[in-house]
Design an enzyme around this catalytic site. Structure first.
Site, PDB file in Angstrom:
ATOM      1  N   ASP A 121     -30.991 -11.011  59.395  1.00  0.00           N
ATOM      2  CA  ASP A 121     -31.099 -12.471  59.442  1.00  0.00           C
ATOM      3  C   ASP A 121     -30.264 -13.093  60.551  1.00  0.00           C
ATOM      4  OD1 ASP A 121     -32.972 -12.898  57.413  1.00  0.00           O
ATOM      5  OD2 ASP A 121     -31.452 -12.638  55.872  1.00  0.00           O
ATOM      6  N   ASP A 182     -40.300 -10.542  57.545  1.00  0.00           N
ATOM      7  CA  ASP A 182     -39.513 -11.641  58.094  1.00  0.00           C
ATOM      8  C   ASP A 182     -38.792 -11.230  59.387  1.00  0.00           C
ATOM      9  OD1 ASP A 182     -39.738 -11.124  55.325  1.00  0.00           O
ATOM     10  OD2 ASP A 182     -38.425 -12.767  54.790  1.00  0.00           O
TER      11      ASP A 182
END
Ligand code: GLY
Length: 407
Positions: A121, A182
């Site tokens: 992330d 993602d």
């Protein structure tokens, strides 16, 4: 003034989508003014007590009306979105007070570029914040932070597997080297760094990650698993599974949205036709099954459709991606994609999805992690980030500019 710009100023801000069905219209300037009002409300809320620039708006539950903020820590994957919203707001308003606020929130993330990666992330965290900061200010310090972050992110790459490890903390639980869809979004920072003075190897890592993901992470109908698990030693693909979706074989809406956005970026950066063809295939798998208002249920295979919660965040991500992808496609397909994006933004900008006076977010009705009972039918900051990004892209197009060229 160019003719296209004059036309853009006079009629371009009222965009019509007329491919099929009822005529849909979005007034882009009106939608951006709405975003401005909501940003001012959020800032007023954050300043009501003494402001802490390390606390980032994250979500507003369906039964609440003010932001729940979380500290900008390595495991708070959403901490870059609020600075990113402020940068887009600055791009649209050129309000220096907004720029100062954007810089203050952005700087709270800088320390993440100077320590080992907690997980994948880091790309979301640093490129939504510093990426936009550098794009709009050209401040060389912001560039240094991005380059350092890209090097750190690349430490998660396993060359035997050919992807970055998404969740180091979950290797044992998931049974191997795990890569989630993602993670495609994080490739943009690697490509950018390779083009802007960083290590050229970052380009190769991003391409390899996209190739490996294309090979293993999709079913024959071009819908994706959320998670792909690989053997870290042999590189073998072990299994595809879900984490945030309904089931291992279902189409989790935001996962497919990340795929659409991710492969659009990979084509932009490589000009490799394989990636354009693939971006179109994953887009068509998504568009073919949308409900009438173009905002998906949180999972396309949720058993309780039509009562299942929607996911406005997936709609925002896809709208933004399609406004870029349409320009790479032949005219007919490009116009279908642009029409679809306008329909998504029209729905999102209606009273059905706007937070309006009720709360200071832009949008309601996003779903974060339904199986965990978290952020269901809520306002979530990444829905707002991709919504204002999509509106900004639409405004640039309406002025006769490229969707990606800063205003
Ligand atoms: N990246 C986590 C999510 O999309 O919810």
């Amino acid at each position: 003034m160019r003719l296209s710009r004059i036309l853009g100023l006079s009629i371009g801000l009222l965009l019509a989508s007329c491919a099929t069905g009822p005529k849909e219209v979005i007034d882009v300037d009106n939608a951006l003014s709405y975003c401005n009002r909501q940003v001012q409300r959020t800032l007023a809320e954050l300043h009501a007590d003494s402001i802490d620039y390390t606390m980032m708006p994250r979500n507003i539950a369906a039964d609440k009306n003010s932001w729940h903020c979380r500290k900008a820590t390595p495991d708070e994957w959403c901490a870059g979105f609020w600075p990113g919203v402020l940068w887009y707001e600055y791009e649209n308003s050129r309000d220096e007070i907004i720029r100062e606020e954007a810089e203050r929130f952005t700087k709270s993330l800088e320390y993440l570029s100077q320590q080992p990666a907690f997980d994948h992330d880091l790309g979301f965290l640093m490129f939504c914040s510093y990426g936009n900061a550098y794009r709009l200010t050209q401040n060389p310090h912001f560039k240094d932070v991005i380059l350092a972050s890209a090097d750190t992110l690349a430490t998660l790459f396993n060359p035997t597997v050919g992807t970055m490890l998404s969740w180091p903390r979950n290797v044992e639980m998931l049974g191997g080297h795990n890569t989630i869809m993602d993670n495609m979004i994080n490739l943009e920072m690697l490509f950018w760094a390779a083009r802007n003075g960083g290590d050229k190897r970052l380009y190769d890592i991003a391409v390899k990650h996209a190739e490996t993901t294309m090979k293993h992470h999709f079913r024959p109908d071009n819908t994706c698993y959320h998670v792909a698990v690989y053997d870290a030693e042999s590189g073998d693909f072990i299994k595809g599974m879900t984490h945030q979706g309904y089931s291992d074989s279902s189409m989790w809406a935001r996962g497919q949205a990340w795929a659409i956005y991710g492969y659009t970026v990979v084509y932009r950066e490589t000009h490799d036709r394989r990636f354009l063809d693939f971006a179109c295939k994953v887009t068509d798998a998504y568009l073919d099954r949308l409900p009438d208002d173009y905002v998906p249920y949180w999972d396309f295979d949720a058993p309780d459709i039509p009562s299942a919660p929607r996911d406005a965040s997936a709609a925002s991500v896809v709208a933004s991606a399609l406004l870029e992808l349409q320009a790479y496609c032949p005219a007919e397909r490009g116009s279908q994609y642009k029409d679809a994006a306008v329909k998504m933004l029209t729905s999102l900008s209606s009273d059905n999805y706007r937070s309006g006076d009720k709360r200071p977010s832009f949008l309601d009705h996003s779903t974060g992690h339904l199986p965990a009972g978290s952020e269901i039918d809520a306002s979530i900051i990444y829905a707002d980030y991709y919504y204002i990004e999509a509106l900004t892209r639409l405004k640039r197009l309406s002025l006769g500019n490229d969707a990606l060229a800063s205003l």
